[in-house]
Structures are given as structure tokens and as C-alpha cells.
Design an enzyme around this catalytic site. Sequence first.
Site, PDB file in Angstrom:
ATOM      1  N   ARG A 121      -5.508  -1.467  -6.268  1.00 25.21           N
ATOM      2  CA  ARG A 121      -6.638  -1.937  -5.249  1.00 25.21           C
ATOM      3  C   ARG A 121      -7.870  -1.109  -5.541  1.00 25.21           C
ATOM      4  O   ARG A 121      -8.803  -1.576  -4.942  1.00 25.21           O
ATOM      5  CB  ARG A 121      -6.009  -1.713  -4.027  1.00 25.21           C
ATOM      6  CG  ARG A 121      -5.129  -2.646  -3.324  1.00 25.21           C
ATOM      7  CD  ARG A 121      -5.835  -4.084  -3.290  1.00 25.21           C
ATOM      8  NE  ARG A 121      -7.074  -3.937  -2.646  1.00 25.21           N
ATOM      9  CZ  ARG A 121      -7.142  -4.073  -1.215  1.00 25.21           C
ATOM     10  NH1 ARG A 121      -6.115  -4.305  -0.524  1.00 25.21           N
ATOM     11  NH2 ARG A 121      -8.315  -4.229  -0.718  1.00 25.21           N
ATOM     12  N   ASP A 139      -0.843 -14.351   0.098  1.00 24.40           N
ATOM     13  CA  ASP A 139      -1.176 -14.104   1.520  1.00 24.40           C
ATOM     14  C   ASP A 139      -1.241 -15.315   2.027  1.00 24.40           C
ATOM     15  O   ASP A 139      -1.418 -16.336   1.386  1.00 24.40           O
ATOM     16  CB  ASP A 139      -2.838 -13.372   1.760  1.00 24.40           C
ATOM     17  CG  ASP A 139      -3.144 -13.178   3.054  1.00 24.40           C
ATOM     18  OD1 ASP A 139      -2.637 -11.730   3.368  1.00 24.40           O
ATOM     19  OD2 ASP A 139      -3.634 -13.955   3.714  1.00 24.40           O
ATOM     20  N   ARG A 190       0.896  -1.228  -0.143  1.00 22.85           N
ATOM     21  CA  ARG A 190       0.100   0.010   0.048  1.00 22.85           C
ATOM     22  C   ARG A 190       0.798   1.161   0.120  1.00 22.85           C
ATOM     23  O   ARG A 190       0.529   2.286  -0.141  1.00 22.85           O
ATOM     24  CB  ARG A 190      -0.851  -0.216   1.303  1.00 22.85           C
ATOM     25  CG  ARG A 190      -2.089  -1.014   1.124  1.00 22.85           C
ATOM     26  CD  ARG A 190      -2.895  -1.263   2.468  1.00 22.85           C
ATOM     27  NE  ARG A 190      -2.102  -1.706   3.495  1.00 22.85           N
ATOM     28  CZ  ARG A 190      -2.547  -1.754   4.643  1.00 22.85           C
ATOM     29  NH1 ARG A 190      -3.725  -1.204   4.831  1.00 22.85           N
ATOM     30  NH2 ARG A 190      -1.715  -2.349   5.688  1.00 22.85           N
TER      31      ARG A 190
END
Length: 364
Positions: A56, A92, A47
Site C-alpha cells: 500500500r 472490493d 492492513r
Amino acid sequence: MAEQAGVTAAPTPRASGEHEPASLFLRACLRLPVERTPVWLLRQAGRYMPEYRALREQHSLLELVRTPELAAEVTLQPIDAFGLDAAIVFADILPPLVGMGLELEFVQGDGPRIGNPIGRPRDVDLLAVPPAEETMPGTLEAIRILRRELEPRGVPVIGFAGAPFTLASYAIEGGSSRDFTRTKAFMLSEPAAWRRLLAKLVTVQADYLDAQARAGAQALQVFDSWVGRALGREDYVRSVAPHSRDLFAAIARAGVPTINFSLGTSAYLEDVAACGGDVVGLDWQLPLDVAWGRVGLDRPVQGNLDPTSLLAAWRVLRQRVDDVLDRAAGRPGHVFNVGHGLVPQTPVENVRRLVEHVRERTST
């Protein structure tokens, strides 16, 4: 500088002679000579980068993870921007739980959430252990794409997975936790079911990591993000370490360097290191030389700048980077990294300057 503790046996390097890798990162993982210290950063894709934020706005996290082309694009963003020495596939740790039968979603502002958390022994017995080729095809294909793209550049691809305890805590808590009450209660009150749960997680994660290596990952990292926050030494040694040892023993057969990274485990760092891994990933809580001395100076390490240092002015950040490098003292087997993931507020320019400074400062 700390003296070598000698508490763990160093793994035997897998490469020698004509089979030595050219990559600085892989060479450091094997304690081979390098012309400078390699550098990559936990959460180097994320981010803090405007390119990632733009994606995103169009896609959810799970869409990015499960779409191979998008996952590869995100992985490449920091490589293209900063010239880092390794790329870690954008993924993830939690999606493998979906294949086992757990319902996963990422809630905006709240993080991951498991819709059907484990609460009783029968829930453990209902968990499946399917092969990663069936349940994680997106990440495996992303690794194949990245290997084709990065091989000509000489940049290795790192695959990763969550450690048994960290995945178990998410599965039982239903998400993140501050005190891990449910996890610890289950561990203490249902020891047989706890062992079955972690054994299943070892099976799934070992297969997943091995599949990543077959897909082209040239190193594998295991993240134990929560164990240090949740458990003291006695509980770790009794209820977690045997399963971590099983996982590292299983993935050693993949034939690529493995990295054992845990967070907040300074109280029992030697026990963590003894579970395995060619490289020990160090968090930021101990000075590098102290931590390295405790795991053994003949063991490669990765770390260990406090990631919030990148929020400081350059003169402060540079001093802290230099402190890590001074404590490494030019020994073979050091991979420069942060001791936890980069935070979203990290200035892009500080990342660039950090990478350039490590490169210039350590070049021979």
C-alpha cells in the site's frame, strides 16, 4: 444448545459420491464429513499484515484491486502465512458501480466516495448494466491466476460481491453513512425507482458473480454489510428481500456453493436466510448455536467469532474460539470464521495461533 427452528429449507448439496470435493472448506459448505473444521477469516488479507502495508505504500487500493498480479499477491499473503483453508480474492464490492456509470474514489482517511450519487429516479434510469467481462477484467484475471496457483495446494478460491441493498446505499449516500437517511428516504418516497435500482444491481451482480465462477472461483459470497444497520424487519421483507432472493436464485446456476452473509440482522435472521445461499454467514451478535438454530441446523453456517477478540490476550482469545467450537458441537456444515472483518490493529501472531488452535482442537 438451541433446538432447530426449521424455518428454512436446506439447499440440496451439489456434490455427491465420486464428485465430492476434497477441500475441507467446500465439503463443509455441502455438509459433507470433514476431518477437522475448516477456517478462513473475513478480511484475512489486509492492513494488519506488514506485507500488505508495504504494498500500500507503493499502490492505491484501486491499483491493487485492478491489477491482477497485485490482487493475487495480496490474496496469497495470508494463505502463505497461516495455511488457511480458503482464499478470498482481494477486491472490493464497489468497483462494479463504476461500470454502471458512477464515479468512485477512495479518499485517504474518509473511505469510498461516489462523485455522482443517485438522487432522483432519472439517475436510476441512466445507469448501465454492462457485462462483468468488460468492466471487471482485473478481478476476473486475478481469480484465474489464483486458481492456477492454489489448485495444486488444494486451496479453493472464493469470489464475492455486494448485495443489492448495500450497493444501493453507497450509490445513494455517496459513501458510508451512519443513519442512511437518503437511502431510506429514496426507498420510501420513490418505490418504483427503488425497485428499478435494485433490479439493475441484481442484474449486474449476478453476471459478475457468475463470471467469477467461470473464471475459477469455487464458492461465491454475497455481502450485505449495511442492511442490518439501516432497516427493520418490515422494510427488509418488503423492499429488499425480493431482490436478494432474485440474486441468489440467479447465482445458484453457477454451480458452486454460495454464502449469504449479512451484518446486524439478528432481528430478522430467518428472513435473510430464506432469501437463499447454500451457507449462511453469521455475524458475532448472537451465540453460534442460537443463530444456527434459527436458520436451521440442517443448513451450513459460517462464523462467528467477534473479530475484536483477536485484540485480546491469547488466553482470552482461546476461550472465545473454544466457545464458538463448543457451540458448533462438531455438527457437519460449520466453517470457522469471524463475524465481521479483521480490524487493522489485529496482531499477526493472534491470527496464527487462532488458525493453529482451530486445526488442532477439531482434528479427528
